[in-house]
Motif scaffolding. Structure first.
Motif, PDB file in Angstrom:
ATOM      1  N   ALA A 238      -1.005  38.726  60.388  1.00 29.95           N
ATOM      2  CA  ALA A 238       0.094  38.717  59.416  1.00 29.95           C
ATOM      3  C   ALA A 238       0.045  39.931  58.494  1.00 29.95           C
ATOM      4  O   ALA A 238      -1.027  40.473  58.196  1.00 29.95           O
ATOM      5  CB  ALA A 238       0.030  37.440  58.584  1.00 29.95           C
ATOM      6  N   LYS A 239       1.222  40.320  57.996  1.00 27.62           N
ATOM      7  CA  LYS A 239       1.326  41.403  57.018  1.00 27.62           C
ATOM      8  C   LYS A 239       1.485  40.857  55.596  1.00 27.62           C
ATOM      9  O   LYS A 239       1.375  41.608  54.631  1.00 27.62           O
ATOM     10  CB  LYS A 239       2.514  42.283  57.370  1.00 27.62           C
ATOM     11  N   GLY A 240       1.791  39.580  55.483  1.00 25.65           N
ATOM     12  CA  GLY A 240       2.002  38.952  54.181  1.00 25.65           C
ATOM     13  C   GLY A 240       2.348  37.494  54.382  1.00 25.65           C
ATOM     14  O   GLY A 240       2.299  36.974  55.509  1.00 25.65           O
ATOM     15  N   PRO A 241       2.718  36.788  53.290  1.00 27.23           N
ATOM     16  CA  PRO A 241       2.987  35.352  53.403  1.00 27.23           C
ATOM     17  C   PRO A 241       4.097  35.007  54.397  1.00 27.23           C
ATOM     18  O   PRO A 241       4.023  33.972  55.072  1.00 27.23           O
ATOM     19  CB  PRO A 241       3.386  34.958  51.978  1.00 27.23           C
ATOM     20  N   GLY A 242       5.122  35.847  54.471  1.00 26.00           N
ATOM     21  CA  GLY A 242       6.241  35.549  55.364  1.00 26.00           C
ATOM     22  C   GLY A 242       5.819  35.538  56.815  1.00 26.00           C
ATOM     23  O   GLY A 242       6.101  34.578  57.555  1.00 26.00           O
ATOM     24  N   THR A 243       5.136  36.580  57.230  1.00 25.28           N
ATOM     25  CA  THR A 243       4.691  36.625  58.625  1.00 25.28           C
ATOM     26  C   THR A 243       3.538  35.652  58.856  1.00 25.28           C
ATOM     27  O   THR A 243       3.381  35.124  59.957  1.00 25.28           O
ATOM     28  CB  THR A 243       4.273  38.043  59.029  1.00 25.28           C
ATOM     29  N   PHE A 244       2.728  35.401  57.816  1.00 20.89           N
ATOM     30  CA  PHE A 244       1.653  34.414  57.985  1.00 20.89           C
ATOM     31  C   PHE A 244       2.225  33.045  58.336  1.00 20.89           C
ATOM     32  O   PHE A 244       1.702  32.360  59.216  1.00 20.89           O
ATOM     33  CB  PHE A 244       0.810  34.295  56.714  1.00 20.89           C
ATOM     34  N   SER A 245       3.278  32.643  57.655  1.00 20.15           N
ATOM     35  CA  SER A 245       3.854  31.320  57.898  1.00 20.15           C
ATOM     36  C   SER A 245       4.267  31.147  59.362  1.00 20.15           C
ATOM     37  O   SER A 245       3.940  30.139  59.995  1.00 20.15           O
ATOM     38  CB  SER A 245       5.070  31.111  56.982  1.00 20.15           C
ATOM     39  N   SER A 246       4.956  32.132  59.901  1.00 21.30           N
ATOM     40  CA  SER A 246       5.386  32.016  61.296  1.00 21.30           C
ATOM     41  C   SER A 246       4.208  32.163  62.254  1.00 21.30           C
ATOM     42  O   SER A 246       4.125  31.463  63.272  1.00 21.30           O
ATOM     43  CB  SER A 246       6.460  33.054  61.607  1.00 21.30           C
ATOM     44  N   ARG A 247       3.267  33.063  61.929  1.00 14.11           N
ATOM     45  CA  ARG A 247       2.078  33.224  62.780  1.00 14.11           C
ATOM     46  C   ARG A 247       1.220  31.965  62.780  1.00 14.11           C
ATOM     47  O   ARG A 247       0.558  31.646  63.776  1.00 14.11           O
ATOM     48  CB  ARG A 247       1.248  34.404  62.289  1.00 14.11           C
ATOM     49  N   PHE A 248       1.211  31.267  61.650  1.00 12.00           N
ATOM     50  CA  PHE A 248       0.418  30.032  61.557  1.00 12.00           C
ATOM     51  C   PHE A 248       0.977  28.962  62.496  1.00 12.00           C
ATOM     52  O   PHE A 248       0.230  28.277  63.195  1.00 12.00           O
ATOM     53  CB  PHE A 248       0.409  29.541  60.114  1.00 12.00           C
ATOM     54  N   LEU A 249       2.282  28.842  62.529  1.00 12.51           N
ATOM     55  CA  LEU A 249       2.892  27.890  63.473  1.00 12.51           C
ATOM     56  C   LEU A 249       2.544  28.268  64.915  1.00 12.51           C
ATOM     57  O   LEU A 249       2.193  27.412  65.729  1.00 12.51           O
ATOM     58  CB  LEU A 249       4.408  27.861  63.277  1.00 12.51           C
ATOM     59  N   ASP A 250       2.628  29.558  65.218  1.00  4.67           N
ATOM     60  CA  ASP A 250       2.290  30.004  66.574  1.00  4.67           C
ATOM     61  C   ASP A 250       0.825  29.717  66.894  1.00  4.67           C
ATOM     62  O   ASP A 250       0.489  29.293  68.012  1.00  4.67           O
ATOM     63  CB  ASP A 250       2.543  31.512  66.712  1.00  4.67           C
ATOM     64  N   ALA A 251      -0.050  29.973  65.915  1.00  2.00           N
ATOM     65  CA  ALA A 251      -1.479  29.762  66.148  1.00  2.00           C
ATOM     66  C   ALA A 251      -1.795  28.290  66.402  1.00  2.00           C
ATOM     67  O   ALA A 251      -2.618  27.959  67.259  1.00  2.00           O
ATOM     68  CB  ALA A 251      -2.278  30.277  64.955  1.00  2.00           C
ATOM     69  N   LEU A 252      -1.137  27.395  65.669  1.00  2.00           N
ATOM     70  CA  LEU A 252      -1.350  25.961  65.912  1.00  2.00           C
ATOM     71  C   LEU A 252      -0.847  25.569  67.302  1.00  2.00           C
ATOM     72  O   LEU A 252      -1.483  24.779  68.015  1.00  2.00           O
ATOM     73  CB  LEU A 252      -0.628  25.136  64.843  1.00  2.00           C
ATOM     74  N   TYR A 253       0.281  26.129  67.679  1.00  2.99           N
ATOM     75  CA  TYR A 253       0.866  25.812  68.990  1.00  2.99           C
ATOM     76  C   TYR A 253      -0.037  26.288  70.134  1.00  2.99           C
ATOM     77  O   TYR A 253      -0.191  25.602  71.147  1.00  2.99           O
ATOM     78  CB  TYR A 253       2.246  26.461  69.079  1.00  2.99           C
ATOM     79  N   LEU A 254      -0.635  27.467  69.943  1.00  2.00           N
ATOM     80  CA  LEU A 254      -1.437  28.074  71.008  1.00  2.00           C
ATOM     81  C   LEU A 254      -2.929  27.762  70.879  1.00  2.00           C
ATOM     82  O   LEU A 254      -3.719  28.220  71.717  1.00  2.00           O
ATOM     83  CB  LEU A 254      -1.249  29.597  70.976  1.00  2.00           C
ATOM     84  N   LEU A 255      -3.316  27.008  69.868  1.00  2.00           N
ATOM     85  CA  LEU A 255      -4.726  26.777  69.576  1.00  2.00           C
ATOM     86  C   LEU A 255      -5.442  26.126  70.760  1.00  2.00           C
ATOM     87  O   LEU A 255      -5.012  25.103  71.281  1.00  2.00           O
ATOM     88  CB  LEU A 255      -4.853  25.880  68.339  1.00  2.00           C
ATOM     89  N   ARG A 256      -6.558  26.747  71.160  1.00  2.00           N
ATOM     90  CA  ARG A 256      -7.367  26.223  72.267  1.00  2.00           C
ATOM     91  C   ARG A 256      -8.644  25.612  71.710  1.00  2.00           C
ATOM     92  O   ARG A 256      -9.098  25.959  70.614  1.00  2.00           O
ATOM     93  CB  ARG A 256      -7.724  27.340  73.256  1.00  2.00           C
ATOM     94  N   ALA A 257      -9.247  24.759  72.500  1.00  2.99           N
ATOM     95  CA  ALA A 257     -10.471  24.084  72.047  1.00  2.99           C
ATOM     96  C   ALA A 257     -11.554  25.095  71.675  1.00  2.99           C
ATOM     97  O   ALA A 257     -12.242  24.943  70.657  1.00  2.99           O
ATOM     98  CB  ALA A 257     -10.966  23.134  73.131  1.00  2.99           C
ATOM     99  N   ASP A 258     -11.710  26.165  72.470  1.00  2.00           N
ATOM    100  CA  ASP A 258     -12.799  27.104  72.173  1.00  2.00           C
ATOM    101  C   ASP A 258     -12.509  27.986  70.959  1.00  2.00           C
ATOM    102  O   ASP A 258     -13.405  28.668  70.462  1.00  2.00           O
ATOM    103  CB  ASP A 258     -13.153  27.947  73.400  1.00  2.00           C
ATOM    104  N   ASP A 259     -11.271  27.985  70.449  1.00  2.00           N
ATOM    105  CA  ASP A 259     -10.976  28.699  69.197  1.00  2.00           C
ATOM    106  C   ASP A 259     -11.710  28.064  68.014  1.00  2.00           C
ATOM    107  O   ASP A 259     -11.913  28.719  66.990  1.00  2.00           O
ATOM    108  CB  ASP A 259      -9.467  28.685  68.906  1.00  2.00           C
ATOM    109  N   LEU A 260     -12.072  26.807  68.139  1.00  2.00           N
ATOM    110  CA  LEU A 260     -12.692  26.100  67.019  1.00  2.00           C
ATOM    111  C   LEU A 260     -14.136  26.532  66.792  1.00  2.00           C
ATOM    112  O   LEU A 260     -14.698  26.292  65.716  1.00  2.00           O
ATOM    113  CB  LEU A 260     -12.636  24.583  67.240  1.00  2.00           C
ATOM    114  N   ASP A 261     -14.734  27.179  67.796  1.00  2.00           N
ATOM    115  CA  ASP A 261     -16.140  27.600  67.671  1.00  2.00           C
ATOM    116  C   ASP A 261     -16.337  28.635  66.578  1.00  2.00           C
ATOM    117  O   ASP A 261     -17.451  28.841  66.108  1.00  2.00           O
ATOM    118  CB  ASP A 261     -16.634  28.168  69.009  1.00  2.00           C
TER     119      ASP A 261
END
Length: 266
Positions: A238-261
């Motif tokens: 992200a470049k700031g709060p605006g892009t963070f918000s959308s990137r956060f949704l994408d990250a939750l959608y794409l989150l894999r089990a091994d990302d939690l390590d």
């Protein structure tokens, strides 16, 4: 609690799409629904008296957030919590800004007597709910996580709830253990709903986790691990709060089990 347990909980949420009934505040309703959808859960915002109880009884989990508690919402919250208890549905209390403001504080204390499955808040909110603090500066905490541990332990022991305290390092407290969850991003405090939506995610994890044999304490900690991992991934792009918000949704959608390590646990 370890990373393998957190991975199992995340897989349970994505595989079962838990239905989460939300009574939440008007500032974060849309963000909360989108967070749940991105994660793979199913949101429903049912905060009307006469509907909140029946719907809570058929949901997988329930969130009650007291951020903008209208009179009808306060009545609906009590109705929903009682129905959830009767049906064995786990529910989460988020006592937003309690301590200073009388109506939400009174409602939070009434809900506390109904023994929420989990309580999520910042340090000042947890201390105010336990009667050991005066509350924070509105929705912002005036205390640090470590100073609220005793208040969290008291709530856990008295009401049988899992208590989650949010901060730079989160603490998840049960009757006999404290788990610290690191990672995450300060950017979560730069968008509306970063903390409030976590309460709905916790409800999803507890509901899905129970069906897979996880304890409520492990499920709450796993929700924090997943949320922190997604926040780190989003903040790196992200470049700031605006892009963070959308990137956060994408990250939750794409989150894999091994990302939690990547998230520290202690």
């Amino acid at each position: 609690m370890n990373h393998a347990t957190a991975q199992s909980a995340l897989t349970a949420v994505k595989d079962t799409s838990p239905l989460v009934s939300c009574i939440t505040n008007s500032v974060v309703t849309n963000f909360t629904a989108n967070i749940l959808l991105a994660l793979g859960a199913a949101p429903a915002m049912v905060d009307i008296v006469g509907e909140a109880g029946p719907f809570a009884s058929i949901a997988t989990g329930l969130l009650i957030n007291l951020g903008t508690p209208t009179p009808e919402q306060r009545e609906a919250a009590i109705e929903a919590a009682q129905a959830a208890n009767d049906a064995g549905v786990p529910w989460v209390l988020d006592p937003v800004a309690v301590g200073v403001l009388k109506h939400r504080t009174a409602t939070a204390r009434a809900l506390l007597e109904l023994k929420p499955t989990a309580i999520r808040g910042n340090a000042s909110e947890i201390m105010a709910l336990a009667g050991t603090g005066a509350g924070g500066r509105g929705v912002e905490s005036a205390d640090d996580v470590e100073s609220a541990l005793d208040a969290g332990r008291e709530l856990a022991a008295t009401y049988g709830s899992v208590v989650a305290i949010s901060g730079p390092t989160d603490a998840v407290i049960t009757a006999n253990a404290v788990v610290h969850v690191g990672g995450g991003s300060e950017m979560l405090t730069r968008v509306t709903g970063g903390g409030c939506a976590l309460g709905a995610v916790i409800a999803a994890f507890i509901g899905a986790g129970r069906a897979h044999g996880l304890t409520d304490g492990d499920a709450v900690a796993a929700a924090h691990v997943a949320y922190s991992a997604a926040a780190e991934i989003a903040a790196a792009q992200a470049k700031g709060p605006g892009t963070f918000s959308s990137r956060f949704l994408d990250a939750l959608y794409l989150l894999r089990a091994d990302d939690l390590d990547r998230i520290p646990l202690s």
